[in-house]
Write an enzyme that holds these catalytic residues in place. Structure first.
Site: not given
Ligand code: EPZ
Length: 417
Positions: A22-23, A92, A116, A121, A304, A326, A396
């Site tokens: 998916k990702n 998202r 969410c 996020r 995840d 995370i 999803r």
């Molecule tokens: C991706 O989400 C995945 N989604 C998530 O999978 C996964 O849990 C996550 O990466 C971590 O591996 C997709 O790829 C579509 P991040 P993402 O930006 O990109 C903070 C699932 O179950 N952050 O790596 O949104 C954030 O809040 C989903 O399939 C900021 O502060 O995650 C988090 O604490 C759930 N500012 C950390 O970084 C930003 O601008 C990592 O988030 C961006 C992120």
């Protein structure tokens, strides 16, 4: 809304074919916006999030058709540059159209995703990166508006690795003028898959999968023919199911090399693994031994998989300490597991799980994608009947999960609620 009804307690045995990731599918679908023409993606899973991204792309002017795990996207005419609130609020990952839209049209208007179930996020790092590339960012009634006459290469440093942030900047940088350096980039296999897809379109990218990625902008890209990588989290979820039921499951069409941290951790519980090319045979022990972990960016133990490991630890011998680093609120599954008889206490972002001899089935509610997966992991090992409501969360990210579990001998049915 549908619910799943499971009668647990059986050893699950058999073979499952893993679906496409998916990702990886979501960013690669967004990347097709970068080149006019017809793109063909294979191994695309039939998931709610994929159809949501398809609807979003259609909203922008693209053609989208998914049949038998083959997606055809026609991005000849991209006129609209707005991702509306109703789509972004359900997924998202809609923010992934930001980078490609600014690169192709010089503008994008995307609803701020809002929080969410698992956390706030924010997308501040995405926006910082786009500003470094020369875009101007304004906020307008809950929407972020990004404009750039011409994107110029820059050096971008992420305070923390962000998966979709790295992906957005990659997709913007490939058509920017000159060179871009992304430092402290996310190293997930899905980031590498996006980079490989962009290279197949004619982009110049070096170092994807490492912390420093180098992009040399090009004038234009060509339509894509590409096969999406397998889903490592679906793979890990079925490993958890083999472990908790003392089962023997062979996972086909997957990538063992994407799961080093998970396999090493699960080996410590007493599970046995036989790796053979794209297949992994997983054998669960009579009773799991408790292990502890901390979720980290790739190649660390993935967030995840945190909920699925926690379900396994509910029945393990000993105590397990699971630290979620995370996301700030990724323990939504704990309350539901405790209703099945689990012994779990939470202190800040740390959960302590004391293994019990049995879990008992109960009526449960799914809250987010991986939390609902962890409830299925617990339910197949619990005594008696479990019903999981609101499984649209599960749909999803898991393709036909009840069919795959039925083929392993699970007593599971989908019912209309
Ligand atoms: C991706 O989400 C995945 N989604 C998530 O999978 C996964 O849990 C996550 O990466 C971590 O591996 C997709 O790829 C579509 P991040 P993402 O930006 O990109 C903070 C699932 O179950 N952050 O790596 O949104 C954030 O809040 C989903 O399939 C900021 O502060 O995650 C988090 O604490 C759930 N500012 C950390 O970084 C930003 O601008 C990592 O988030 C961006 C992120």
């Amino acid at each position: 809304m549908d619910k799943l009804v499971i009668r647990g307690g059986k050893r699950l045995v058999g073979t499952v074919t893993v679906s496409g990731a998916k990702n990886a599918a979501l960013p690669i679908m967004a990347a097709t916006l970068l080149a006019p023409g017809e793109h063909v993606l294979r191994n695309v899973p039939h998931l709610r999030d994929v159809s949501t991204m398809g609807r979003l792309m259609a909203n922008l002017g693209a053609g989208f058709h998914l049949e038998k795990n083959r997606a055809i996207l026609d991005c000849t005419e991209i006129k609209n540059y707005e991702a509306p609130y109703d789509l972004v609020s359900t997924m998202r990952a809609s923010v992934l159209v930001l980078g490609p839209l600014v690169a192709r049209l010089g503008k994008a208007k995307v609803s701020l995703p809002g929080g969410c179930a698992i956390g706030a996020r924010p997308i501040n790092l995405h926006l910082m990166g786009l500003e470094k590339l020369g875009a101007t960012i304004t906020l307008d009634a809950g929407y972020v508006v990004v404009r750039a006459r011409k994107l110029k290469g820059a050096s971008i440093y992420f305070d923390m690795p962000t998966v979709t942030g790295t992906e957005n900047i990659l997709m913007a940088a490939v058509l920017a003028e000159g060179k871009t350096l992304i430092e402290n980039a996310a190293r997930e296999p899905e980031v590498v898959d996006l980079a490989d897809a962009l290279i197949a379109m004619g982009a110049k990218i070096k170092g994807a999968g490492e912390s420093i990625i180098e992009v040399e902008g090009v004038k234009k890209l060509k339509p894509l023919r590409y096969r999406i990588i397998p889903d490592r989290i679906e793979t890990g979820t079925f490993m958890a199911i083999a472990g908790i039921t003392g089962g023997d499951i062979t996972l086909r069409n997957t990538r063992p090399d994407h799961l080093d941290a998970v396999i090493n951790k699960l080996k410590d519980t007493g599970m046995k693994f036989r790796l053979a090319g794209k297949s992994i045979r997983v054998i669960g022990p009579e009773r799991l031994k408790a292990v502890s972990t901390t979720t980290m960016p790739y190649p660390g133990f993935p967030t995840d998989m945190q909920a699925q490991l926690m379900s396994m630890m509910c029945l393990a011998e000993g105590a397990s300490v699971i630290s979620e680093k995370i996301f700030e609120n990724r323990f939504m599954h704990v309350a539901e597991l405790k209703r099945m008889g689990a012994d779990i206490t939470i202190e800040g972002g740390i959960a302590t799980v004391r293994g019990v001899r049995r879990l008992t089935g109960a009526p449960l509610m799914a809250t987010d994608l991986r939390a609902s997966a962890s409830l299925i992991v617990a339910a197949v090992a619990a005594e008696g009947e479990t019903s999981v409501k609101r499984i649209y969360h599960l749909d999803r990210g898991y393709e036909r999960i009840e069919e795959k579990l039925q083929s392993l001998g699970a007593d599971i049915i989908r019912e209309k609620e």
